[in-house]
Write a protein that holds these residues in place. Structure first.
Motif, short mmCIF file in Angstrom:
data_model
loop_
_atom_site.label_atom_id
_atom_site.label_comp_id
_atom_site.label_asym_id
_atom_site.label_seq_id
_atom_site.Cartn_x
_atom_site.Cartn_y
_atom_site.Cartn_z
N ARG A 1 16.59 -11.23 -12.81
CA ARG A 1 15.51 -10.55 -12.09
C ARG A 1 14.21 -10.89 -12.81
O ARG A 1 14.12 -10.84 -14.02
CB ARG A 1 15.75 -9.04 -12.09
N PHE A 2 13.18 -11.26 -12.04
CA PHE A 2 11.88 -11.60 -12.63
C PHE A 2 10.93 -10.43 -12.39
O PHE A 2 10.76 -9.99 -11.26
CB PHE A 2 11.33 -12.87 -11.99
N GLU A 3 10.36 -9.94 -13.47
CA GLU A 3 9.43 -8.81 -13.37
C GLU A 3 8.04 -9.27 -13.78
O GLU A 3 7.85 -9.79 -14.89
CB GLU A 3 9.90 -7.67 -14.27
N ILE A 4 7.10 -9.10 -12.88
CA ILE A 4 5.71 -9.48 -13.12
C ILE A 4 4.91 -8.23 -13.44
O ILE A 4 4.88 -7.28 -12.65
CB ILE A 4 5.11 -10.18 -11.89
N ASP A 5 4.27 -8.25 -14.58
CA ASP A 5 3.43 -7.13 -15.01
C ASP A 5 1.98 -7.47 -14.69
O ASP A 5 1.42 -8.42 -15.24
CB ASP A 5 3.61 -6.90 -16.52
N VAL A 6 1.38 -6.69 -13.78
CA VAL A 6 0.00 -6.97 -13.39
C VAL A 6 -0.99 -6.72 -14.52
O VAL A 6 -2.13 -7.18 -14.46
CB VAL A 6 -0.42 -6.19 -12.12
N VAL A 7 -0.57 -6.04 -15.58
CA VAL A 7 -1.42 -5.87 -16.76
C VAL A 7 -1.63 -7.23 -17.44
O VAL A 7 -2.74 -7.59 -17.82
CB VAL A 7 -0.81 -4.85 -17.75
N THR B 1 7.55 3.89 -14.48
CA THR B 1 8.36 3.43 -13.35
C THR B 1 8.12 1.94 -13.08
O THR B 1 8.29 1.47 -11.96
CB THR B 1 8.02 4.25 -12.08
N PHE B 2 7.76 1.20 -14.14
CA PHE B 2 7.49 -0.23 -14.03
C PHE B 2 8.64 -0.96 -13.33
O PHE B 2 9.79 -0.90 -13.77
CB PHE B 2 7.26 -0.81 -15.43
N CYS B 3 8.32 -1.60 -12.22
CA CYS B 3 9.28 -2.39 -11.42
C CYS B 3 10.52 -1.59 -11.01
O CYS B 3 11.60 -2.15 -10.79
CB CYS B 3 9.69 -3.66 -12.16
N GLU B 4 10.38 -0.29 -10.89
CA GLU B 4 11.52 0.58 -10.57
C GLU B 4 12.15 0.26 -9.22
O GLU B 4 13.38 0.30 -9.07
CB GLU B 4 11.09 2.04 -10.62
N ALA B 5 11.32 -0.06 -8.23
CA ALA B 5 11.88 -0.38 -6.91
C ALA B 5 12.77 -1.63 -6.98
O ALA B 5 13.86 -1.66 -6.41
CB ALA B 5 10.76 -0.58 -5.89
N ALA B 6 12.31 -2.65 -7.71
CA ALA B 6 13.12 -3.87 -7.86
C ALA B 6 14.41 -3.59 -8.61
O ALA B 6 15.48 -4.09 -8.25
CB ALA B 6 12.30 -4.95 -8.57
N LYS B 7 14.32 -2.77 -9.64
CA LYS B 7 15.52 -2.40 -10.40
C LYS B 7 16.50 -1.63 -9.51
O LYS B 7 17.71 -1.85 -9.57
CB LYS B 7 15.15 -1.57 -11.62
N ASN B 8 15.97 -0.74 -8.68
CA ASN B 8 16.83 0.07 -7.81
C ASN B 8 17.54 -0.77 -6.75
O ASN B 8 18.74 -0.60 -6.52
CB ASN B 8 16.03 1.19 -7.15
N ILE B 9 16.81 -1.67 -6.09
CA ILE B 9 17.45 -2.47 -5.05
C ILE B 9 18.46 -3.43 -5.68
O ILE B 9 19.52 -3.70 -5.11
CB ILE B 9 16.43 -3.22 -4.16
N ASP B 10 18.17 -3.90 -6.87
CA ASP B 10 19.11 -4.75 -7.60
C ASP B 10 20.41 -3.98 -7.86
O ASP B 10 21.52 -4.48 -7.63
CB ASP B 10 18.48 -5.21 -8.91
N TYR B 11 20.29 -2.74 -8.30
CA TYR B 11 21.45 -1.90 -8.57
C TYR B 11 22.25 -1.64 -7.28
O TYR B 11 23.47 -1.75 -7.26
CB TYR B 11 21.00 -0.57 -9.19
N ILE C 1 15.60 -11.60 -7.18
CA ILE C 1 14.62 -10.51 -7.11
C ILE C 1 13.41 -10.83 -7.97
O ILE C 1 13.55 -11.23 -9.13
CB ILE C 1 15.22 -9.16 -7.57
N ILE C 2 12.26 -10.60 -7.36
CA ILE C 2 10.99 -10.62 -8.08
C ILE C 2 10.38 -9.23 -7.92
O ILE C 2 10.13 -8.77 -6.80
CB ILE C 2 10.02 -11.67 -7.51
N GLY C 3 10.18 -8.55 -9.04
CA GLY C 3 9.56 -7.23 -9.03
C GLY C 3 8.13 -7.33 -9.54
O GLY C 3 7.86 -8.08 -10.49
N ILE C 4 7.23 -6.61 -8.91
CA ILE C 4 5.83 -6.58 -9.33
C ILE C 4 5.48 -5.14 -9.67
O ILE C 4 5.74 -4.23 -8.87
CB ILE C 4 4.89 -7.12 -8.24
N GLY C 5 4.91 -4.95 -10.86
CA GLY C 5 4.58 -3.59 -11.27
C GLY C 5 3.54 -3.56 -12.37
O GLY C 5 3.04 -4.60 -12.81
N ASP C 6 3.24 -2.37 -12.82
CA ASP C 6 2.24 -2.12 -13.84
C ASP C 6 2.92 -1.41 -15.01
O ASP C 6 3.40 -0.28 -14.86
CB ASP C 6 1.12 -1.26 -13.25
#
Length: 151
Positions: free
Chosen positions: A122-128, A99-109, A89-94
């Motif tokens: 899980r890799f989380e990319i922060d667009v900030v 709710t940073f990367c919440e969708a990625a965390k949810n599908i992972d769960y 999983i690669i999550g992209i969020g702000d």
């Protein structure tokens, strides 16, 4: 060697660039892959023959992007364990949002609860920190490729 299905959930298109950048690096490493911009569980294998790489942004208050919602519904409708499904999983969020990367965390769960096995972290990319998110894929994909080669 397993085929990698790159499942993309994107609202504004940035996640598509991340998925495409990942695909290039995976194919350079010798993996066959296919991009799925409108993921449909009916076209995917639930066996060890495929590995899923889920590239997913978070929309609104932690929601899935529109193009990914039906896939999640299909997945939740499966009445069997997903013991043979392997995924990354690669999550992209702000990170300005709680709710940073919440969708990625949810599908992972969800996948974990259904018995699927995540490959690597899980890799989380922060667009900030990474305004061009696809550039940050180089921080994670080499270790994921190592994990794939160890299977």
């Amino acid at each position: 060697m397993s085929t990698l299905q790159i499942l993309v959930g994107s609202t504004l298109g940035g996640t598509e660039y991340v998925a495409e950048a990942a695909q290039v690096l995976l194919e350079e490493a010798g993996f066959d892959s296919e991009l799925q911009f409108d993921p449909d569980l009916n076209t995917l294998s639930l066996s060890e023959d495929e590995i899923w790489l889920i590239c997913l942004s978070t929309h609104g208050a932690g929601d899935y992007p529109e193009n990914f919602k039906s896939f999640v519904e299909q997945l939740q409708g499966v009445n069997a364990p997903l013991d043979d499904v392997r995924y990354g999983i690669i999550g992209i969020g702000d990170s300005n949002y709680d709710t940073f990367c919440e969708a990625a965390k949810n599908i992972d769960y969800i996948l974990e609860e259904m018995g699927a096995v995540r490959i690597g972290d899980r890799f989380e990319i922060d667009v900030v920190d990474h305004p061009i998110p696809e550039d940050s894929i180089l921080e994670w994909i080499p270790s994921w490729i190592e994990d794939l080669n160890d299977l």
